[in-house]
Design a protein around this motif. Sequence first.
Motif, PDB file in Angstrom:
ATOM      1  N   GLU A 156       0.822  -1.201   0.000  1.00  0.00           N
ATOM      2  CA  GLU A 156       0.000   0.000   0.000  1.00  0.00           C
ATOM      3  C   GLU A 156       0.866   1.265   0.000  1.00  0.00           C
ATOM      4  N   MET A 157       1.976   1.214   0.732  1.00  0.00           N
ATOM      5  CA  MET A 157       2.852   2.385   0.767  1.00  0.00           C
ATOM      6  C   MET A 157       3.501   2.637  -0.595  1.00  0.00           C
ATOM      7  N   VAL A 158       4.015   1.565  -1.227  1.00  0.00           N
ATOM      8  CA  VAL A 158       4.667   1.746  -2.528  1.00  0.00           C
ATOM      9  C   VAL A 158       3.640   2.180  -3.572  1.00  0.00           C
ATOM     10  N   ASP A 159       2.437   1.638  -3.507  1.00  0.00           N
ATOM     11  CA  ASP A 159       1.379   2.088  -4.425  1.00  0.00           C
ATOM     12  C   ASP A 159       1.145   3.592  -4.285  1.00  0.00           C
ATOM     13  N   ALA A 160       1.156   4.082  -3.041  1.00  0.00           N
ATOM     14  CA  ALA A 160       0.947   5.508  -2.804  1.00  0.00           C
ATOM     15  C   ALA A 160       2.092   6.334  -3.374  1.00  0.00           C
ATOM     16  N   ILE A 161       3.310   5.819  -3.270  1.00  0.00           N
ATOM     17  CA  ILE A 161       4.465   6.520  -3.825  1.00  0.00           C
ATOM     18  C   ILE A 161       4.366   6.587  -5.347  1.00  0.00           C
ATOM     19  N   VAL A 162       4.033   5.450  -5.961  1.00  0.00           N
ATOM     20  CA  VAL A 162       3.896   5.398  -7.422  1.00  0.00           C
ATOM     21  C   VAL A 162       2.821   6.363  -7.894  1.00  0.00           C
ATOM     22  N   GLU A 163       1.701   6.405  -7.149  1.00  0.00           N
ATOM     23  CA  GLU A 163       0.605   7.306  -7.523  1.00  0.00           C
ATOM     24  C   GLU A 163       1.022   8.766  -7.371  1.00  0.00           C
ATOM     25  N   LYS A 164       1.716   9.082  -6.287  1.00  0.00           N
ATOM     26  CA  LYS A 164       2.138  10.470  -6.055  1.00  0.00           C
ATOM     27  C   LYS A 164       3.129  10.934  -7.136  1.00  0.00           C
ATOM     28  N   LEU A 165       4.019  10.041  -7.529  1.00  0.00           N
ATOM     29  CA  LEU A 165       5.019  10.392  -8.547  1.00  0.00           C
ATOM     30  C   LEU A 165       4.480  10.301  -9.966  1.00  0.00           C
ATOM     31  N   GLU A 166       3.260   9.755 -10.121  1.00  0.00           N
ATOM     32  CA  GLU A 166       2.612   9.626 -11.431  1.00  0.00           C
ATOM     33  C   GLU A 166       3.513   8.907 -12.424  1.00  0.00           C
ATOM     34  N   LEU A 167       3.983   7.733 -12.023  1.00  0.00           N
ATOM     35  CA  LEU A 167       4.921   6.982 -12.856  1.00  0.00           C
ATOM     36  C   LEU A 167       4.167   6.194 -13.920  1.00  0.00           C
ATOM     37  N   PRO A 168       4.571   6.293 -15.172  1.00  0.00           N
ATOM     38  CA  PRO A 168       3.910   5.525 -16.238  1.00  0.00           C
ATOM     39  C   PRO A 168       4.365   4.073 -16.215  1.00  0.00           C
ATOM     40  N   GLU A 169       3.520   3.206 -16.749  1.00  0.00           N
ATOM     41  CA  GLU A 169       3.896   1.796 -16.857  1.00  0.00           C
ATOM     42  C   GLU A 169       4.880   1.610 -18.008  1.00  0.00           C
ATOM     43  N   LEU A 170       5.769   0.643 -17.830  1.00  0.00           N
ATOM     44  CA  LEU A 170       6.726   0.322 -18.878  1.00  0.00           C
ATOM     45  C   LEU A 170       6.119  -0.681 -19.848  1.00  0.00           C
ATOM     46  N   PRO A 171       6.560  -0.669 -21.103  1.00  0.00           N
ATOM     47  CA  PRO A 171       6.123  -1.728 -22.018  1.00  0.00           C
ATOM     48  C   PRO A 171       6.700  -3.053 -21.551  1.00  0.00           C
ATOM     49  N   PRO A 172       6.042  -4.172 -21.873  1.00  0.00           N
ATOM     50  CA  PRO A 172       6.560  -5.470 -21.435  1.00  0.00           C
ATOM     51  C   PRO A 172       7.928  -5.738 -22.028  1.00  0.00           C
ATOM     52  N   PRO A 173       8.839  -6.330 -21.275  1.00  0.00           N
ATOM     53  CA  PRO A 173      10.160  -6.647 -21.832  1.00  0.00           C
ATOM     54  C   PRO A 173      10.032  -7.672 -22.946  1.00  0.00           C
ATOM     55  N   PRO A 174      11.017  -7.712 -23.849  1.00  0.00           N
ATOM     56  CA  PRO A 174      10.932  -8.619 -25.005  1.00  0.00           C
ATOM     57  C   PRO A 174      10.721 -10.067 -24.602  1.00  0.00           C
ATOM     58  N   GLU A 175      11.323 -10.500 -23.481  1.00  0.00           N
ATOM     59  CA  GLU A 175      11.231 -11.908 -23.121  1.00  0.00           C
ATOM     60  C   GLU A 175       9.842 -12.322 -22.668  1.00  0.00           C
ATOM     61  N   GLU A 176       8.954 -11.324 -22.414  1.00  0.00           N
ATOM     62  CA  GLU A 176       7.606 -11.658 -21.967  1.00  0.00           C
ATOM     63  C   GLU A 176       6.594 -11.632 -23.107  1.00  0.00           C
ATOM     64  N   GLN A 177       7.009 -11.290 -24.293  1.00  0.00           N
ATOM     65  CA  GLN A 177       6.104 -11.272 -25.413  1.00  0.00           C
ATOM     66  C   GLN A 177       5.824 -12.695 -25.887  1.00  0.00           C
ATOM     67  N   GLU A 178       4.688 -12.858 -26.526  1.00  0.00           N
ATOM     68  CA  GLU A 178       4.244 -14.192 -26.921  1.00  0.00           C
ATOM     69  C   GLU A 178       5.241 -14.883 -27.835  1.00  0.00           C
ATOM     70  N   GLU A 179       5.668 -14.203 -28.867  1.00  0.00           N
ATOM     71  CA  GLU A 179       6.622 -14.761 -29.813  1.00  0.00           C
ATOM     72  C   GLU A 179       7.812 -13.812 -29.917  1.00  0.00           C
ATOM     73  N   PRO A 180       9.008 -14.347 -30.123  1.00  0.00           N
ATOM     74  CA  PRO A 180      10.171 -13.468 -30.228  1.00  0.00           C
ATOM     75  C   PRO A 180      10.076 -12.561 -31.445  1.00  0.00           C
ATOM     76  N   GLN A 181       9.979 -11.278 -31.211  1.00  0.00           N
ATOM     77  CA  GLN A 181       9.911 -10.302 -32.287  1.00  0.00           C
ATOM     78  C   GLN A 181      11.326  -9.798 -32.582  1.00  0.00           C
ATOM     79  N   GLU A 182      11.809 -10.109 -33.763  1.00  0.00           N
ATOM     80  CA  GLU A 182      13.172  -9.725 -34.104  1.00  0.00           C
ATOM     81  C   GLU A 182      13.301  -8.204 -34.162  1.00  0.00           C
ATOM     82  N   VAL A 183      14.486  -7.729 -33.799  1.00  0.00           N
ATOM     83  CA  VAL A 183      14.729  -6.296 -33.810  1.00  0.00           C
ATOM     84  C   VAL A 183      14.701  -5.758 -35.239  1.00  0.00           C
ATOM     85  N   GLU A 184      14.302  -4.508 -35.357  1.00  0.00           N
ATOM     86  CA  GLU A 184      14.271  -3.844 -36.654  1.00  0.00           C
ATOM     87  C   GLU A 184      15.501  -2.958 -36.793  1.00  0.00           C
TER      88      GLU A 184
END
Length: 463
Positions: A156-184
């Motif tokens: 609950e405390m960390v949630d409050a800190i994140v909310e106060k700082l208005e931190l955006p969510e990060l995109p999922p890391p490549p290793e968590e994607q369904e299929e390996p998407q090769e770099v462009e």
Amino acid sequence: MRPLIALVGRPNVGKSTLFNRLAGRHAAIVEDVPGVTRDRNYADFIWDGRTLSVVDTGGFEPESRDRLMSQVRQQAQLAVDEATAVVLVVDGREGLTALDRSVASMLRRSGKPLFVAVNKVDTARTEGEIPLADFYELGFGDVHALSAEHGRGVSEMVDAIVEKLELPELPPPPEEQEEPQEVEEADRPRGDVRIAIVGRPNVGKSTFVNALLGQERFVVSDVPGTTRDSIDSIVQHKGQRFVVTDTAGIRRKRSIAQKVESYSVVRAMKAIDQAEVVACLLDATEAGVEQDARLLGLVAEKGKALIIVVNKWDIAEREGATQDWYEKELGKRLPFVAFAPFVFVSAKEGRGVTKVLDRAVRLVEQYRARFPTPQLNELLENLQDEHPAPISRGHRVKLYYVAQVAYAPPTFVIQSNHPEGMTDHYRRYVENRFRDAFGLEVPMRLVFRERKRRSRPPPKKHE
């Protein structure tokens, strides 16, 4: 840049326990004795799709004149100066003390978002026995009852800190994607090489940077850095532009911590985060000590290209040291950065300094490189022929396909039938074969993922 949360408070209130809880591992020594944490500990952690850093400071006693506690106070003040948000940790069982009020008074002057963690509230019953209203008198607004030891209330405390700082969510890391998407190719990093100069006190950072910037009049101009308190120098060398961040030359602030020459890993963290290449200076007369290892470990964790710069080599040479012997000895003490190249310099004499820039160019080429998929898969096939993967649950582990999914550092996803059966020994073997094949001297990441079986289409009905 990762937001930095500083945990501050008087001794023995549970700051290190809370740090360990956030870091997800036992990264700080926890002992029920005041004054155990004398330096700052640091860790990066991911919270609900956001990345943050946390720093654990020593017990803060603003009125103490004891020499050790004075140093701890300076370290804590330095962490507060650099923090994005500050958590004042107090002992709920002892209630609000005069020392807590004194620390709170200092923190209010920082102008940072402030939170109170009322620790050692192990149960709801305990919470009912603690006068939480007293802690609201500090004027921080956010007061959180928690038990760092048991994890109660921490989320609950960390949630409050994140909310106060208005931190955006990060995109999922490549290793968590369904299929390996090769770099462009279009996504490949380009432009100036950002290099950070870091090192513990008295290794000669300022002398090294002065020698680097003074040789052949490399300096074009001084421009404001991307952090609020650093100056980045633009350096031109052999047609390549470098942005050099000197952690030894950061502007002083008006806090007590800045009145002394003290080493700041917090500042090094910021410089490392922004850099592609980190030049870590070691003192040739006393290299590989604990503080060197801690800083090098930080660089390795963040996946940055690394140059180990052994300074004061003129002194070591006079004492009969050789570079081969030195590299072997440091390799034994610092095996986790065995991939990194060494450069031996004498900043005082200006000898070997520009070799660091030459090596940085080579490392950045690898750090930003794109590796052809056919070549990667040919390597994957050959290394299995030479050394088959282990057997897991009665089945031979097979590596089917590899693709590069990210740059800087190069990251590869390898599809397998039983990725959980990959032993540490075989992982190291695969990494070493990749390094040998491509001559890699930069960090690389291998992600082993289970290949999903394609469902067969239903049989056609005969009419």
